[in-house]
Design a protein around this motif. Structure first.
Motif, PDB file in Angstrom:
ATOM      1  N   LEU A 187       1.936  -2.232  18.559  1.00 38.81           N
ATOM      2  CA  LEU A 187       0.776  -2.644  19.355  1.00 38.81           C
ATOM      3  C   LEU A 187       0.313  -4.015  18.916  1.00 38.81           C
ATOM      4  CD1 LEU A 187      -1.136   0.727  18.882  1.00 38.81           C
ATOM      5  CD2 LEU A 187       0.296   0.107  20.832  1.00 38.81           C
ATOM      6  N   ARG A 188      -0.541  -4.621  19.759  1.00 41.09           N
ATOM      7  CA  ARG A 188      -1.182  -5.876  19.384  1.00 41.09           C
ATOM      8  C   ARG A 188      -2.630  -5.845  19.878  1.00 41.09           C
ATOM      9  NH1 ARG A 188       2.806  -9.211  22.859  1.00 41.09           N
ATOM     10  NH2 ARG A 188       2.245  -8.480  24.924  1.00 41.09           N
ATOM     11  N   ALA A 189      -3.458  -6.602  19.158  1.00 35.93           N
ATOM     12  CA  ALA A 189      -4.882  -6.644  19.506  1.00 35.93           C
ATOM     13  C   ALA A 189      -5.120  -7.549  20.698  1.00 35.93           C
ATOM     14  CB  ALA A 189      -5.700  -7.125  18.310  1.00 35.93           C
ATOM     15  N   PRO A 230       0.835  -1.211   0.000  1.00 38.62           N
ATOM     16  CA  PRO A 230       0.000   0.000   0.000  1.00 38.62           C
ATOM     17  C   PRO A 230       0.862   1.250   0.000  1.00 38.62           C
ATOM     18  CG  PRO A 230       0.021  -1.013   2.157  1.00 38.62           C
ATOM     19  CD  PRO A 230       0.779  -1.929   1.232  1.00 38.62           C
ATOM     20  N   ARG A 231       0.272   2.346  -0.443  1.00 42.25           N
ATOM     21  CA  ARG A 231       0.996   3.619  -0.422  1.00 42.25           C
ATOM     22  C   ARG A 231       1.258   4.028   1.004  1.00 42.25           C
ATOM     23  NH1 ARG A 231      -1.246   8.350  -3.401  1.00 42.25           N
ATOM     24  NH2 ARG A 231      -2.161   8.450  -1.363  1.00 42.25           N
ATOM     25  N   TRP A 257      -1.278   5.932   7.248  1.00 42.74           N
ATOM     26  CA  TRP A 257      -1.302   6.606   8.544  1.00 42.74           C
ATOM     27  C   TRP A 257      -2.511   7.513   8.646  1.00 42.74           C
ATOM     28  CZ3 TRP A 257       2.120   5.169  12.198  1.00 42.74           C
ATOM     29  CH2 TRP A 257       3.201   4.410  11.760  1.00 42.74           C
ATOM     30  N   ILE A 258      -3.175   7.453   9.795  1.00 47.73           N
ATOM     31  CA  ILE A 258      -4.316   8.320  10.047  1.00 47.73           C
ATOM     32  C   ILE A 258      -4.066   9.088  11.343  1.00 47.73           C
ATOM     33  CG2 ILE A 258      -6.011   6.924   8.800  1.00 47.73           C
ATOM     34  CD1 ILE A 258      -6.831   5.683  11.450  1.00 47.73           C
ATOM     35  N   GLU A 295      -3.221  -0.999   9.884  1.00 47.88           N
ATOM     36  CA  GLU A 295      -2.808  -2.249   9.243  1.00 47.88           C
ATOM     37  C   GLU A 295      -1.573  -2.833   9.922  1.00 47.88           C
ATOM     38  OE1 GLU A 295      -2.356  -1.446   5.111  1.00 47.88           O
ATOM     39  OE2 GLU A 295      -4.465  -0.951   4.842  1.00 47.88           O
ATOM     40  N   LEU A 296      -0.640  -1.976  10.291  1.00 50.32           N
ATOM     41  CA  LEU A 296       0.594  -2.433  10.935  1.00 50.32           C
ATOM     42  C   LEU A 296       0.508  -2.431  12.463  1.00 50.32           C
ATOM     43  CD1 LEU A 296       3.253  -0.574   8.749  1.00 50.32           C
ATOM     44  CD2 LEU A 296       2.443  -2.934   8.534  1.00 50.32           C
ATOM     45  N   LEU A 297      -0.550  -1.804  13.016  1.00 48.46           N
ATOM     46  CA  LEU A 297      -0.713  -1.643  14.464  1.00 48.46           C
ATOM     47  C   LEU A 297       0.504  -0.946  15.063  1.00 48.46           C
ATOM     48  CD1 LEU A 297      -2.411  -4.995  15.515  1.00 48.46           C
ATOM     49  CD2 LEU A 297      -3.479  -2.778  15.056  1.00 48.46           C
ATOM     50  N   VAL A 298       0.788   0.240  14.524  1.00 48.79           N
ATOM     51  CA  VAL A 298       1.905   1.060  14.985  1.00 48.79           C
ATOM     52  C   VAL A 298       1.378   2.463  15.259  1.00 48.79           C
ATOM     53  CG1 VAL A 298       4.145   2.071  14.371  1.00 48.79           C
ATOM     54  CG2 VAL A 298       3.610  -0.262  13.701  1.00 48.79           C
TER      55      VAL A 298
END
Length: 94
Positions: free
Chosen positions: A92-94, A16-17, A22-23, A72-75
């Protein structure tokens, strides 16, 4: 120069781009559970940091703060946190 073997259509990129990943999100660490509450618009996540001591040190004394999150990366990216704990990125992790 014209070449019949060149195509003008974009090639497929399997990754992905970067800019779209990042949001902007608000981050709030629950001191009792060490779980990070991440919110962005209607979306919310409750995640655990892989290095909770570093994340809690970076957020110590702050309420909800604004940062960048890659779902997507959980960062999480906390600008300026590298000055306090040596890194601005937290996995991070879920």
């Amino acid at each position: 120069m014209y070449s019949p073997t060149l195509t003008s259509s974009p090639t497929a990129n399997p990754l992905p781009r970067f800019a779209g990943d990042w949001i902007t999100a608000w981050l709030n660490l629950d001191a009792e559970t060490d779980l990070l509450h991440v919110g962005a618009g209607p979306d919310e996540w409750l995640l655990e940091a892989l290095a909770p001591h570093k994340l809690s040190a970076a957020l110590e004394g702050h309420g909800p703060v604004e940062g960048q999150f890659n779902p997507e990366l959980l960062v999480v990216l906390l600008p300026g946190a590298h000055e306090l704990v040596g890194s601005s990125f937290f996995r991070l992790r879920a």
